[in-house]
Design an enzyme around this catalytic site. Structure first.
Site, PDB file in Angstrom:
ATOM      1  N   ASN A  16      -3.981  -4.404   0.570  1.00 52.54           N
ATOM      2  CA  ASN A  16      -4.399  -3.588  -0.579  1.00 52.54           C
ATOM      3  C   ASN A  16      -4.427  -4.414  -1.855  1.00 52.54           C
ATOM      4  OD1 ASN A  16      -3.373  -1.771   1.518  1.00 52.54           O
ATOM      5  ND2 ASN A  16      -3.637  -0.150   0.009  1.00 52.54           N
ATOM      6  N   HIS A  23      -8.562 -11.519  11.903  1.00 49.83           N
ATOM      7  CA  HIS A  23      -7.821 -12.731  12.243  1.00 49.83           C
ATOM      8  C   HIS A  23      -6.367 -12.311  12.453  1.00 49.83           C
ATOM      9  CE1 HIS A  23      -6.595 -16.945  12.239  1.00 49.83           C
ATOM     10  NE2 HIS A  23      -5.612 -16.615  11.411  1.00 49.83           N
ATOM     11  N   LYS A  72      -0.846  -0.772   9.934  1.00 52.50           N
ATOM     12  CA  LYS A  72      -0.369  -1.847  10.801  1.00 52.50           C
ATOM     13  C   LYS A  72       0.025  -1.298  12.164  1.00 52.50           C
ATOM     14  CE  LYS A  72       1.796  -5.026   8.516  1.00 52.50           C
ATOM     15  NZ  LYS A  72       2.952  -5.418   7.694  1.00 52.50           N
ATOM     16  N   TYR A  83       2.009 -10.415   1.495  1.00 52.07           N
ATOM     17  CA  TYR A  83       2.174  -9.684   0.229  1.00 52.07           C
ATOM     18  C   TYR A  83       2.423 -10.684  -0.905  1.00 52.07           C
ATOM     19  CZ  TYR A  83       2.741  -5.357   2.893  1.00 52.07           C
ATOM     20  OH  TYR A  83       2.550  -4.283   3.717  1.00 52.07           O
ATOM     21  N   GLY A 126       0.832  -1.200   0.000  1.00 48.21           N
ATOM     22  CA  GLY A 126       0.000   0.000   0.000  1.00 48.21           C
ATOM     23  C   GLY A 126       0.865   1.247   0.000  1.00 48.21           C
ATOM     24  N   GLU A 160      -9.147  -1.793   0.345  1.00 51.84           N
ATOM     25  CA  GLU A 160      -8.303  -2.331   1.409  1.00 51.84           C
ATOM     26  C   GLU A 160      -9.111  -3.212   2.342  1.00 51.84           C
ATOM     27  OE1 GLU A 160      -5.943   0.603   3.398  1.00 51.84           O
ATOM     28  OE2 GLU A 160      -6.013   1.984   1.693  1.00 51.84           O
TER      29      GLU A 160
HETATM   30  P1  ADP Z   1       0.350  -1.426   3.311  1.00 52.86           P
HETATM   31  O1  ADP Z   1       0.388   0.079   3.284  1.00 52.86           O
HETATM   32  O2  ADP Z   1       1.501  -2.054   2.545  1.00 52.86           O
HETATM   33  O3  ADP Z   1      -0.981  -1.968   2.855  1.00 52.86           O
HETATM   34  P2  ADP Z   1      -0.441  -2.093   6.033  1.00 52.86           P
HETATM   35  O4  ADP Z   1       0.116  -1.444   7.266  1.00 52.86           O
HETATM   36  O5  ADP Z   1      -1.844  -1.723   5.651  1.00 52.86           O
HETATM   37  O6  ADP Z   1       0.579  -1.843   4.842  1.00 52.86           O
HETATM   38  O7  ADP Z   1      -0.321  -3.682   6.241  1.00 52.86           O
HETATM   39  C1  ADP Z   1      -0.912  -4.529   5.288  1.00 52.86           C
HETATM   40  C2  ADP Z   1      -0.249  -5.891   5.203  1.00 52.86           C
HETATM   41  O8  ADP Z   1      -0.261  -6.550   6.481  1.00 52.86           O
HETATM   42  C3  ADP Z   1      -1.019  -6.826   4.283  1.00 52.86           C
HETATM   43  O9  ADP Z   1      -0.647  -6.655   2.928  1.00 52.86           O
HETATM   44  C4  ADP Z   1      -0.667  -8.208   4.830  1.00 52.86           C
HETATM   45  O10 ADP Z   1       0.487  -8.717   4.171  1.00 52.86           O
HETATM   46  C5  ADP Z   1      -0.366  -7.950   6.305  1.00 52.86           C
HETATM   47  N1  ADP Z   1      -1.414  -8.402   7.243  1.00 52.86           N
HETATM   48  C6  ADP Z   1      -1.156  -9.112   8.381  1.00 52.86           C
HETATM   49  N2  ADP Z   1      -2.287  -9.373   9.056  1.00 52.86           N
HETATM   50  C7  ADP Z   1      -3.313  -8.831   8.338  1.00 52.86           C
HETATM   51  C8  ADP Z   1      -4.739  -8.793   8.539  1.00 52.86           C
HETATM   52  N3  ADP Z   1      -5.321  -9.358   9.626  1.00 52.86           N
HETATM   53  N4  ADP Z   1      -5.500  -8.158   7.599  1.00 52.86           N
HETATM   54  C9  ADP Z   1      -4.899  -7.590   6.524  1.00 52.86           C
HETATM   55  N5  ADP Z   1      -3.560  -7.594   6.291  1.00 52.86           N
HETATM   56  C10 ADP Z   1      -2.751  -8.211   7.183  1.00 52.86           C
HETATM   57 MG    MG Z   2      -2.866  -1.300   3.675  1.00 47.46          MG
END
Ligand code: ADP
Ligand code: MG
Length: 155
Positions: A29, A84, A21, A91, A15, A79
């Site tokens: 994303n 869980h 996170k 990714y 993303g 998104e």
């Molecule tokens: P980004 O800006 O790259 O989307 P995020 O902080 O939104 O970063 O984190 C997203 C990533 O976290 C997802 O792509 C996935 O790999 C990981 N992830 C781990 N646990 C979850 C969850 N429960 N729901 C969604 N994504 C998760």
């Molecule tokens: Mg994200």
């Protein structure tokens, strides 16, 4: 709500680092290509539904369809926060979702605390809604039974 239930499958991409996170609510994303395949008139806002990574278990999720700041709000972003706890990031994996219902429109919040508590309410609402028999049955939908060898990445 038009277009629902909406079935969608695509790769999880990086993303734009809004720090979801860090807030304890990571959002997986979809790529620009997958987002472009959505109905152009689908409402922005917060939705609930079911999600599965690769050929893994189907979990409850909340999803945001919003305006993507990276493209100066001319394109949408989609998104998914899966309700869980995963051991590792996923990714590059294939995320399958069914969008079941709508919770609320997009909003601006005065503080980070207000944003986080709104998302926590969205998550509680999603959990309640998805326990209804009419919504539970979509969890068992054949859409989530991916054929062997068609689970994307490196498998
Ligand atoms: P980004 O800006 O790259 O989307 P995020 O902080 O939104 O970063 O984190 C997203 C990533 O976290 C997802 O792509 C996935 O790999 C990981 N992830 C781990 N646990 C979850 C969850 N429960 N729901 C969604 N994504 C998760
Ligand atoms: Mg994200």
């Amino acid at each position: 709500m038009r277009h629902l239930p909406y079935f969608c499958r695509g790769e999880v991409v990086k993303g734009f680092g809004r720090g979801s996170k860090e807030l304890g609510i990571p959002t997986a994303n979809f790529s620009e290509q997958v987002v472009e395949s959505f109905p152009p008139d689908i409402s922005t806002g917060i939705y609930y539904g079911w999600a599965s990574v690769g050929n893994g278990d189907v979990h409850k999720m909340v999803l945001s369809i919003g305006w993507n700041p990276f493209y100066r709000n001319t394109k949408k972003s989609v998104e998914t926060h899966i309700i869980h706890t995963f051991k590792e990031d996923f990714y590059g994996e294939i995320l399958s979702i069914v969008i079941v219902g709508y919770i609320r429109p997009e909003k601006n919040f005065d503080s980070l605390e207000a944003l986080i508590s709104a998302i926590q309410e969205d998550i509680e609402e999603a959990k309640r809604q998805l326990d209804l028999p009419e919504h539970l049955k979509l969890k068992e939908d054949n859409f989530f039974n991916l054929p062997e060898g068609k689970i994307g990445n490196n498998r």
